[in-house]
Write a protein that holds these residues in place. Sequence first.
Motif, PDB file in Angstrom:
ATOM      1  N   PHE A  35      17.269   1.339 -10.132  1.00 13.05           N
ATOM      2  CA  PHE A  35      15.984   1.380 -10.822  1.00 13.05           C
ATOM      3  C   PHE A  35      15.128   0.161 -10.496  1.00 13.05           C
ATOM      4  CE2 PHE A  35      13.395   0.326 -14.623  1.00 13.05           C
ATOM      5  CZ  PHE A  35      12.553   1.428 -14.616  1.00 13.05           C
ATOM      6  N   PHE A  39      11.444   0.473  -9.075  1.00 14.04           N
ATOM      7  CA  PHE A  39      10.274   0.023  -9.837  1.00 14.04           C
ATOM      8  C   PHE A  39       9.574  -1.149  -9.137  1.00 14.04           C
ATOM      9  CE2 PHE A  39       7.619  -1.540 -13.242  1.00 14.04           C
ATOM     10  CZ  PHE A  39       7.087  -0.360 -13.704  1.00 14.04           C
ATOM     11  N   ALA A  46       1.421   0.082  -6.911  1.00  8.70           N
ATOM     12  CA  ALA A  46       0.402   0.099  -7.975  1.00  8.70           C
ATOM     13  C   ALA A  46      -0.753  -0.842  -7.649  1.00  8.70           C
ATOM     14  CB  ALA A  46       1.037  -0.282  -9.314  1.00  8.70           C
ATOM     15  N   GLU A  50      -4.556   0.397  -6.909  1.00  8.61           N
ATOM     16  CA  GLU A  50      -5.674  -0.113  -7.706  1.00  8.61           C
ATOM     17  C   GLU A  50      -6.740  -0.722  -6.797  1.00  8.61           C
ATOM     18  OE1 GLU A  50      -6.145   0.532 -10.765  1.00  8.61           O
ATOM     19  OE2 GLU A  50      -7.811  -0.827 -11.211  1.00  8.61           O
ATOM     20  N   HIS A  55      -5.227   6.620  -6.747  1.00  8.80           N
ATOM     21  CA  HIS A  55      -3.960   6.469  -7.467  1.00  8.80           C
ATOM     22  C   HIS A  55      -3.026   7.652  -7.223  1.00  8.80           C
ATOM     23  CE1 HIS A  55      -7.034   4.052  -9.500  1.00  8.80           C
ATOM     24  NE2 HIS A  55      -6.065   3.179  -9.679  1.00  8.80           N
ATOM     25  N   PRO A  56      -1.730   7.382  -7.164  1.00  9.42           N
ATOM     26  CA  PRO A  56      -0.764   8.462  -6.914  1.00  9.42           C
ATOM     27  C   PRO A  56      -0.461   9.269  -8.169  1.00  9.42           C
ATOM     28  CG  PRO A  56       0.407   6.403  -7.229  1.00  9.42           C
ATOM     29  CD  PRO A  56      -1.065   6.069  -7.293  1.00  9.42           C
ATOM     30  N   ASN A  57      -0.011  10.493  -7.955  1.00  9.72           N
ATOM     31  CA  ASN A  57       0.732  11.219  -8.982  1.00  9.72           C
ATOM     32  C   ASN A  57       2.181  10.972  -8.620  1.00  9.72           C
ATOM     33  OD1 ASN A  57       2.200  13.166 -10.402  1.00  9.72           O
ATOM     34  ND2 ASN A  57       0.521  14.654 -10.331  1.00  9.72           N
ATOM     35  N   TRP A  58       2.908  10.297  -9.474  1.00 11.06           N
ATOM     36  CA  TRP A  58       4.277   9.952  -9.111  1.00 11.06           C
ATOM     37  C   TRP A  58       5.216  10.118 -10.276  1.00 11.06           C
ATOM     38  CZ3 TRP A  58       3.842   4.062  -7.493  1.00 11.06           C
ATOM     39  CH2 TRP A  58       3.172   3.366  -8.487  1.00 11.06           C
ATOM     40  N   GLU A  59       6.460  10.442  -9.927  1.00  9.39           N
ATOM     41  CA  GLU A  59       7.495  10.703 -10.919  1.00  9.39           C
ATOM     42  C   GLU A  59       8.728   9.889 -10.522  1.00  9.39           C
ATOM     43  OE1 GLU A  59       8.294  14.842 -11.510  1.00  9.39           O
ATOM     44  OE2 GLU A  59       9.791  14.456 -13.056  1.00  9.39           O
TER      45      GLU A  59
ATOM     46  N   PHE B  35      -5.726   3.109 -15.135  1.00 12.03           N
ATOM     47  CA  PHE B  35      -4.441   2.957 -14.453  1.00 12.03           C
ATOM     48  C   PHE B  35      -3.795   1.617 -14.759  1.00 12.03           C
ATOM     49  CE2 PHE B  35      -2.044   1.588 -10.633  1.00 12.03           C
ATOM     50  CZ  PHE B  35      -1.039   2.540 -10.664  1.00 12.03           C
ATOM     51  N   LYS B  36      -4.598   0.568 -14.779  1.00 13.43           N
ATOM     52  CA  LYS B  36      -4.036  -0.764 -15.027  1.00 13.43           C
ATOM     53  C   LYS B  36      -3.346  -0.820 -16.383  1.00 13.43           C
ATOM     54  CE  LYS B  36      -7.587  -3.416 -13.906  1.00 13.43           C
ATOM     55  NZ  LYS B  36      -8.432  -4.615 -13.637  1.00 13.43           N
ATOM     56  N   PHE B  39      -0.095   1.330 -16.176  1.00  8.15           N
ATOM     57  CA  PHE B  39       0.993   0.712 -15.412  1.00  8.15           C
ATOM     58  C   PHE B  39       1.494  -0.569 -16.084  1.00  8.15           C
ATOM     59  CE2 PHE B  39       3.361  -1.211 -11.984  1.00  8.15           C
ATOM     60  CZ  PHE B  39       4.091  -0.116 -11.543  1.00  8.15           C
ATOM     61  N   MET B  42       3.938   0.711 -18.479  1.00  9.55           N
ATOM     62  CA  MET B  42       5.128   1.141 -17.734  1.00  9.55           C
ATOM     63  C   MET B  42       5.990  -0.058 -17.343  1.00  9.55           C
ATOM     64  SD  MET B  42       3.540   4.156 -15.300  1.00  9.55           S
ATOM     65  CE  MET B  42       5.067   4.551 -14.436  1.00  9.55           C
ATOM     66  N   THR B  43       5.344  -1.130 -16.940  1.00  8.86           N
ATOM     67  CA  THR B  43       6.093  -2.323 -16.529  1.00  8.86           C
ATOM     68  C   THR B  43       6.875  -2.903 -17.704  1.00  8.86           C
ATOM     69  OG1 THR B  43       4.402  -2.774 -14.882  1.00  8.86           O
ATOM     70  CG2 THR B  43       5.898  -4.580 -15.410  1.00  8.86           C
ATOM     71  N   ALA B  46       9.735  -0.670 -18.320  1.00 11.96           N
ATOM     72  CA  ALA B  46      10.749  -0.792 -17.262  1.00 11.96           C
ATOM     73  C   ALA B  46      11.743  -1.908 -17.567  1.00 11.96           C
ATOM     74  CB  ALA B  46      10.065  -1.046 -15.914  1.00 11.96           C
ATOM     75  N   ASN B  60       3.410   9.633 -13.892  1.00 13.13           N
ATOM     76  CA  ASN B  60       2.125   8.990 -14.140  1.00 13.13           C
ATOM     77  C   ASN B  60       1.093   9.487 -13.148  1.00 13.13           C
ATOM     78  OD1 ASN B  60       0.769   6.224 -12.640  1.00 13.13           O
ATOM     79  ND2 ASN B  60       0.079   6.687 -14.700  1.00 13.13           N
ATOM     80  N   VAL B  61      -0.108   9.733 -13.638  1.00 15.71           N
ATOM     81  CA  VAL B  61      -1.257   9.900 -12.757  1.00 15.71           C
ATOM     82  C   VAL B  61      -2.446   9.240 -13.453  1.00 15.71           C
ATOM     83  CG1 VAL B  61      -1.676  12.270 -13.573  1.00 15.71           C
ATOM     84  CG2 VAL B  61      -2.715  11.494 -11.449  1.00 15.71           C
ATOM     85  N   TYR B  62      -3.017   8.264 -12.779  1.00  8.72           N
ATOM     86  CA  TYR B  62      -4.117   7.444 -13.289  1.00  8.72           C
ATOM     87  C   TYR B  62      -3.803   6.906 -14.700  1.00  8.72           C
ATOM     88  CZ  TYR B  62      -8.709   5.453 -13.836  1.00  8.72           C
ATOM     89  OH  TYR B  62      -9.740   4.565 -14.049  1.00  8.72           O
TER      90      TYR B  62
END
Lengths: 95, 95
Positions: A35, A39, A46, A50, A55-59, B35-36, B39, B42-43, B46, B60-62
């Motif tokens: 992980f 990450f 990221a 930016e 921006h991506p669509n990500w999983e 997005f900022k 994310f 998310m950080t 994480a 995640n997307v935008y």
Amino acid sequence: MDKLTTPQIEAQLKNLDGWTYDNGSICKSFVFKDFKEAFSVMTHIAFVAEQQNHHPNWENVYNQLTIKLNTHDAGGITQYDFDLANAIEQIVSKG
Amino acid sequence: MDKLTTPQIEAQLKNLDGWTYDNGSICKSFVFKDFKEAFSVMTHIAFVAEQQNHHPNWENVYNQLTIKLNTHDAGGITQYDFDLANAIEQIVSKG
């Protein structure tokens, strides 16, 4: 930014290892050590996303990351998607 | 860690705003300013996930983030999932 045609998409995909065109997006899945490694790569991506304002669509789950790129405003794939895909490849290859 | 029963899951969900039990996971979607902000959250998540050694399935997307939690090794939902969900709620509410 103009939507790319299918032949234009296919031509650019030839230069991108492992990326495919599927359901309106260009996609790739990555597997990392764990992980933290996944990450860390996501964090690097990221910042680039930016900066590119794209921006991506990500999983992500644990060490797996699936990325799908498209340009919502154009209703398809644009050069923005390939610019981000190329940046992602550079990030991953340096990791 | 034992798999929780459906009544146990439902009881704990009552204390978690907006989380639902769907297709073997507890789930919630979040929308952030941009997005900022997404994310950044998310950080923070994480680091907590890594500390708890329990990781989300997230997309995640935008400015949108969808989180699904389950415990693969137990084949269902365990207390690990609710501990992480509660930590996520704390992170988001402080953001």
